[in-house]
Design a protein around this motif. Sequence first.
Motif, PDB file in Angstrom:
ATOM      1  N   GLN A   1      29.194  50.525  45.101  1.00  0.00           N
ATOM      2  CA  GLN A   1      28.336  50.986  46.188  1.00  0.00           C
ATOM      3  C   GLN A   1      28.975  50.776  47.555  1.00  0.00           C
ATOM      4  N   VAL A   2      29.991  49.909  47.615  1.00  0.00           N
ATOM      5  CA  VAL A   2      30.651  49.675  48.895  1.00  0.00           C
ATOM      6  C   VAL A   2      31.341  50.946  49.370  1.00  0.00           C
ATOM      7  N   LEU A   3      32.193  51.522  48.514  1.00  0.00           N
ATOM      8  CA  LEU A   3      32.884  52.753  48.895  1.00  0.00           C
ATOM      9  C   LEU A   3      31.894  53.901  49.049  1.00  0.00           C
ATOM     10  N   SER A   4      30.902  53.984  48.160  1.00  0.00           N
ATOM     11  CA  SER A   4      29.897  55.052  48.281  1.00  0.00           C
ATOM     12  C   SER A   4      29.188  54.977  49.623  1.00  0.00           C
ATOM     13  N   GLY A   5      28.877  53.767  50.059  1.00  0.00           N
ATOM     14  CA  GLY A   5      28.220  53.606  51.352  1.00  0.00           C
ATOM     15  C   GLY A   5      29.101  54.053  52.505  1.00  0.00           C
ATOM     16  N   LEU A   6      30.388  53.762  52.420  1.00  0.00           N
ATOM     17  CA  LEU A   6      31.315  54.203  53.467  1.00  0.00           C
ATOM     18  C   LEU A   6      31.415  55.728  53.517  1.00  0.00           C
ATOM     19  N   LEU A   7      31.386  56.351  52.351  1.00  0.00           N
ATOM     20  CA  LEU A   7      31.451  57.809  52.314  1.00  0.00           C
ATOM     21  C   LEU A   7      30.177  58.441  52.884  1.00  0.00           C
ATOM     22  N   ARG A   8      29.028  57.791  52.645  1.00  0.00           N
ATOM     23  CA  ARG A   8      27.789  58.313  53.228  1.00  0.00           C
ATOM     24  C   ARG A   8      27.837  58.207  54.760  1.00  0.00           C
ATOM     25  N   GLU A   9      28.452  57.149  55.269  1.00  0.00           N
ATOM     26  CA  GLU A   9      28.592  57.015  56.719  1.00  0.00           C
ATOM     27  C   GLU A   9      29.503  58.108  57.276  1.00  0.00           C
ATOM     28  N   PHE A  10      30.543  58.453  56.531  1.00  0.00           N
ATOM     29  CA  PHE A  10      31.406  59.558  56.957  1.00  0.00           C
ATOM     30  C   PHE A  10      30.615  60.858  57.026  1.00  0.00           C
ATOM     31  N   GLU A  11      29.772  61.097  56.037  1.00  0.00           N
ATOM     32  CA  GLU A  11      28.964  62.322  56.028  1.00  0.00           C
ATOM     33  C   GLU A  11      28.036  62.378  57.242  1.00  0.00           C
ATOM     34  N   GLN A  12      27.455  61.248  57.601  1.00  0.00           N
ATOM     35  CA  GLN A  12      26.554  61.222  58.754  1.00  0.00           C
ATOM     36  C   GLN A  12      27.297  61.557  60.044  1.00  0.00           C
ATOM     37  N   ALA A  13      28.564  61.132  60.114  1.00  0.00           N
ATOM     38  CA  ALA A  13      29.363  61.415  61.310  1.00  0.00           C
ATOM     39  C   ALA A  13      29.965  62.812  61.281  1.00  0.00           C
ATOM     40  N   HIS A  14      29.863  63.497  60.136  1.00  0.00           N
ATOM     41  CA  HIS A  14      30.419  64.847  59.998  1.00  0.00           C
ATOM     42  C   HIS A  14      29.350  65.748  59.371  1.00  0.00           C
ATOM     43  N   PRO A  15      28.377  66.191  60.169  1.00  0.00           N
ATOM     44  CA  PRO A  15      27.304  67.045  59.638  1.00  0.00           C
ATOM     45  C   PRO A  15      27.873  68.288  58.951  1.00  0.00           C
ATOM     46  N   GLY A  16      27.279  68.618  57.832  1.00  0.00           N
ATOM     47  CA  GLY A  16      27.725  69.792  57.085  1.00  0.00           C
ATOM     48  C   GLY A  16      28.793  69.493  56.052  1.00  0.00           C
ATOM     49  N   VAL A  17      29.213  68.213  55.960  1.00  0.00           N
ATOM     50  CA  VAL A  17      30.232  67.822  54.980  1.00  0.00           C
ATOM     51  C   VAL A  17      29.627  66.835  53.991  1.00  0.00           C
ATOM     52  N   THR A  18      29.836  67.081  52.720  1.00  0.00           N
ATOM     53  CA  THR A  18      29.427  66.178  51.653  1.00  0.00           C
ATOM     54  C   THR A  18      30.662  65.741  50.887  1.00  0.00           C
ATOM     55  N   VAL A  19      30.768  64.458  50.591  1.00  0.00           N
ATOM     56  CA  VAL A  19      31.909  63.933  49.842  1.00  0.00           C
ATOM     57  C   VAL A  19      31.453  63.596  48.432  1.00  0.00           C
ATOM     58  N   ARG A  20      32.188  64.121  47.467  1.00  0.00           N
ATOM     59  CA  ARG A  20      31.884  63.811  46.066  1.00  0.00           C
ATOM     60  C   ARG A  20      33.054  63.041  45.458  1.00  0.00           C
ATOM     61  N   GLU A  21      32.767  61.843  44.978  1.00  0.00           N
ATOM     62  CA  GLU A  21      33.782  61.050  44.297  1.00  0.00           C
ATOM     63  C   GLU A  21      33.917  61.517  42.850  1.00  0.00           C
ATOM     64  N   GLU A  22      35.136  61.603  42.380  1.00  0.00           N
ATOM     65  CA  GLU A  22      35.398  61.858  40.966  1.00  0.00           C
ATOM     66  C   GLU A  22      36.384  60.792  40.503  1.00  0.00           C
ATOM     67  N   ILE A  23      35.916  59.909  39.631  1.00  0.00           N
ATOM     68  CA  ILE A  23      36.673  58.723  39.243  1.00  0.00           C
ATOM     69  C   ILE A  23      37.578  59.035  38.052  1.00  0.00           C
ATOM     70  N   LEU A  24      38.833  58.659  38.179  1.00  0.00           N
ATOM     71  CA  LEU A  24      39.812  58.855  37.118  1.00  0.00           C
ATOM     72  C   LEU A  24      39.930  57.596  36.262  1.00  0.00           C
ATOM     73  N   PRO A  25      40.516  57.690  35.064  1.00  0.00           N
ATOM     74  CA  PRO A  25      40.727  56.495  34.236  1.00  0.00           C
ATOM     75  C   PRO A  25      41.554  55.456  34.978  1.00  0.00           C
ATOM     76  N   SER A  26      41.394  54.189  34.616  1.00  0.00           N
ATOM     77  CA  SER A  26      42.098  53.120  35.316  1.00  0.00           C
ATOM     78  C   SER A  26      43.594  53.127  35.025  1.00  0.00           C
TER      79      SER A  26
END
Length: 428
Positions: free
Chosen positions: A55-80
Amino acid sequence: MSAVPLTRRWPPPICSALTCACMLLASCLPAADHSSSPPPTVVVFKHGKLSGDPQVLSGLLREFEQAHPGVTVREEILPSSTDQQHQFYAINLEGKSVPFDLLAVDVIWVQEFARAGWIQPVDQGLPDPERKTFVAGALESATYEARLYALPWYVDAGVLYYRRDLLERYGFAPPKTWPELARITRAILDREQDPDLRGFLWQGKQYEGLVCVALEFVRGHGGGLLGDRNPEGEAALGYMRTLVEERLSPSFVTTADEEATRHLFGAGRAVFMRNWPYAWSLLQAEGSPVRGKIGLAPVPSFPGHESVPTLGGWMLAVPERAPHPLEAKDLLRYLASSAIQKRLALELGYLPGRSDLYQDSSLLEAKPWLAALSPVILRAKPRPVTPYYLMISQVLQPELSAVVVGLKTPEAALVSARRQIDRILGAP
């Protein structure tokens, strides 16, 4: 008989009633909205799973979205697995269309990806003063033909863990040279007389980790693994084998990786361990047998030479055919910024890719163990910076393994490695 009309007309009263009903219905319908905003731009961020709370990184990405209206960031996690991640990228980046906009890459991949034309330069708009705040070794890894193709996200470097309680008990300071480490190890093992206690643990399995360890020994003796024959490099590799032969390192280090050594050291069954900084928080966790009993120091070197830790870590890059390159570069600069790297260090324990943060008083107050890592990170040197590194590593791994298990002399192994590497590099 009159002709039947082709169109039947409604009687006037019924027609009038229907018209009124239609008008009433139309007045109740909402008007068409011609000013609605366009759908958001979805920026896809590919990266391996991070340790700690996601949730730490997810929260940072949501803050980026708030500062960039019209942009949504979707994480796609790869194998370790880094091998699986590399395979995924190699397949998808080679295609005509790329289904993601930003990717996290191992430091040893940037040269390969840049040469292949898979990622694009990211240095435009990055002034020299800001560029110099990044860890120098990381920037070297990310630079191809004088252009910067990635920015450091977080870094790593080899470190020496030691049992502070045991060293203090017998009056020893952390070793700065390999001979000192050998002397301290032998003295503590002799005095403790504990059959379960081992000396110095390191990663000797035939894999990438062995190359990292060997580079620290070799560079700490003023030598190298590539190029012309050098007695310093051969002597350093011979010393690695000597540690096993003299039982200062247990024989199983020749098959050990990071986790195998961490678990044994974490159980309180070794004096020293070479590993990466990720192990610190695990060793200091509640319930750990060595909690409060360990310390960190730079990896030793040989007398007359400086410690040269091997650099690790991950970078952020933008695909050459990213669907949304402008938004991707905005996200890259955001995640690589000093403020965000500081928060990743505070909340997840990741080592910043910006050298100035290792002098940040509030960060050091919250994470005092970072002070011991500052000289380590600043001295860290990347593995050979070349687009052909992965091929070179595949050559080095079996040759180095043959040395540490005693099947080849250092001279024979390096001669064989140089012959194969020269063919890879096209040397005459």
